[in-house]
Design a protein around this motif. Structure first.
Motif, PDB file in Angstrom:
ATOM      1  N   ASP A   1       0.550   7.973  -5.780  1.00  0.00           N
ATOM      2  CA  ASP A   1      -0.558   8.797  -5.289  1.00  0.00           C
ATOM      3  C   ASP A   1      -1.796   8.596  -6.154  1.00  0.00           C
TER       4      ASP A   1
ATOM      5  N   LYS B   1      -3.478   5.340  -5.198  1.00  0.00           N
ATOM      6  CA  LYS B   1      -4.150   5.458  -3.898  1.00  0.00           C
ATOM      7  C   LYS B   1      -5.452   6.236  -4.013  1.00  0.00           C
TER       8      LYS B   1
ATOM      9  N   TRP C   1       0.834  -1.211   0.000  1.00  0.00           N
ATOM     10  CA  TRP C   1       0.000   0.000   0.000  1.00  0.00           C
ATOM     11  C   TRP C   1       0.865   1.256   0.000  1.00  0.00           C
TER      12      TRP C   1
ATOM     13  N   ARG D   1      -5.814  -0.082   3.140  1.00  0.00           N
ATOM     14  CA  ARG D   1      -4.789  -1.115   3.251  1.00  0.00           C
ATOM     15  C   ARG D   1      -5.266  -2.289   4.107  1.00  0.00           C
TER      16      ARG D   1
END
Length: 485
Positions: A367, A370, A362, A380
């Motif tokens: 970026d 995510k 994770w 995560r």
């Protein structure tokens, strides 16, 4: 050699109209493909097949002399991949720190394209390894990379290689290592014990091939910096959509663009990206002198593929997580497989090392990735895990006492598959399956293979973008046929 860089927005720079940094897919579609680069202003990147270019006077030209040295189609791809890996930002800052006007720099874009991933690997090792040097490499490395390290760089450069386990999950029970500090310390100690006075670089891939172990990039980068070494990261399995090693401290990122970058199993290529002007100059010199460059049409195909990279990797990852979860939650209890490897997988029972590795998967996500996962509701610690790439590895349960060499059960599984295709390579839209022991890692030293867990039961899947129900049914049917047999 002068490599021209059009004075266009590279995807990161501010303009009078906006100060917002464009996102990954926006840059993948537009950087290098600006209509202003075409006489017709076509929205599709022009394919320039010319091998040579007119000069106004001797030595006076538009930046292109001979296609091996620089080609407009290849340049467009190099600019695009440099932007996606974050190399353009780093190079711009490095030039600024040196007081060099980026518009007057002859470095060219920080992405350097090659005719294959192996050519990129060879170029980087030639550039950094020197003669009589030494490199420290992650142990679980692509067979073609270890082949070059040991059988090419060794005899030709006198370059020695030491293989080191740089992962957290080093034992089935996780070992006695409990705290994060202890886990980090173990990895650092292994690397530092391998470093010699003549060591030039550290080479890692993460996730590794084929065991899908993860290497902490920032941690290894700190070791490299401490010892004044270069860190090279092979980003083939993750792709720049999921992971950007340069932004985590790596000096050079390499990849086989044949895989997720190309994504359609129709072009062979490689790449290297760096934000270091001195390293970039070395790579470009060898690229030109060695001539292992992609054809203009190869570059054209890669540009086409980059435009859908984010879409494809997302779907690869969703499907791969579903396959990994089915193997973990259904196939293991049913006695069909004995373990599963997938970076984002959350097991019902996991060791401290396995949990740390999942957290690392994770933490090392880009970026952009995510943000995508957050939009999809993943964290995560999501139940079952989170999408983190299209590769899955597992050991089929053959029941053979000779599982280090006996492959009949694994081969039955592979030959029974109908949606997955038995073939080498990975990253294409179609699902592939292979037996590393006899295929991609057949040339690796048997003792080293056994230590890594590459035996007659190991299967590596490249999960494609087909309907996930068909993929799950295919794996289940083949496993039951193989293990029953």
């Amino acid at each position: 050699m002068t490599v021209p860089v059009p004075s266009l927005n590279n995807g990161h720079s501010s303009t009078a109209a906006t100060t917002r940094t464009p996102g990954f897919s926006t840059r993948a579609i537009h950087v290098g493909s600006e209509p202003e680069n075409s006489i017709s202003r076509g929205v599709n990147t022009p394919l320039d097949l010319s091998t040579t270019y007119k000069q106004d006077r001797v030595g006076v030209h538009a930046g292109f002399e001979y296609s091996r040295s620089a080609n407009p189609s290849r340049l467009a791809f190099e600019r695009a991949i440099a932007s996606l890996e974050g190399g353009d930002v780093l190079l711009s800052q490095a030039l600024k720190d040196e007081g060099i006007d980026e518009r007057e720099s002859e470095a060219g874009p920080p992405g350097v394209a090659f005719s294959s991933g192996s050519a990129a690997t060879a170029t980087v090792i030639q550039a950094l390894g020197g003669h009589g040097g030494h490199l420290v490499s992650v142990g679980d490395v692509y067979g073609g990379t270890s082949r070059y390290q040991l059988k090419m760089a060794g005899p030709l450069q006198g370059l020695e290689t030491t293989y080191v386990d740089m992962s957290y999950s080093t034992k089935p029970d996780g070992g006695k290592v409990e705290t994060e500090e202890e886990q980090d310390s173990v990895i650092v100690d292994r690397i530092e014990q391998a470093i010699r006075p003549e060591t030039k670089l550290i080479w890692i891939e993460t996730p590794t091939n084929p065991m899908l172990s993860l290497v902490p990039i920032a941690l290894v980068a700190s070791v490299a910096k401490k010892h004044n070494l270069y860190l090279v990261v092979d980003n083939t399995f993750a792709s720049p959509y999921l992971q950007q090693p340069l932004l985590l401290g790596a000096d050079i990122v390499v990849a086989s663009s044949t895989k997720y970058i190309g994504g359609h199993s129709d072009v062979v290529g490689g790449l290297a990206v760096t934000g270091n002007p001195a390293l970039l100059s070395k790579l470009r010199f060898i690229q030109n002198a060695g001539g292992a460059v992609p054809s203009p049409f190869d570059a054209y195909l890669l540009i086409r593929s980059l435009k859908t990279l984010a879409l494809r990797v997302r779907e690869h990852s969703r499907n791969a997580l579903a396959v990994a979860r089915w193997l973990e939650e259904k196939a293991i209890p049913a006695g069909l497989v004995r373990d599963v490897r997938y970076p984002g997988l959350k097991r019902a029972q996991e060791t401290p090392a396995q949990k740390r590795e999942r957290y690392l998967a994770w933490d090392q996500l880009s970026d952009e990735a995510k943000r995508w996962l957050a939009r999809e509701g993943f964290t995560r610690d999501s139940e079952g895990g989170f999408p983190a790439g299209g590769m899955v590895s597992f050991h089929i349960r053959s029941g053979s006492a000779q599982s280090q060499t006996e492959t009949s059960v694994a081969e039955t599984f592979l030959e029974t598959l109908r949606v997955f295709t038995l073939a080498e390579s990975l990253g294409g839209v179609e699902s592939l399956a292979e037996l590393p022991l006899k295929m991609t890692h057949g040339g690796v030293d048997p003792t080293h293979r056994a230590k890594l867990g590459i035996d007659g039961e190991l299967i590596r899947l490249s999960v494609g973008v087909e309907d996930v129900e068909d993929l799950l049914h295919d794996v289940e049917t083949a496993l039951k046929a193989a293990v029953k047999a």
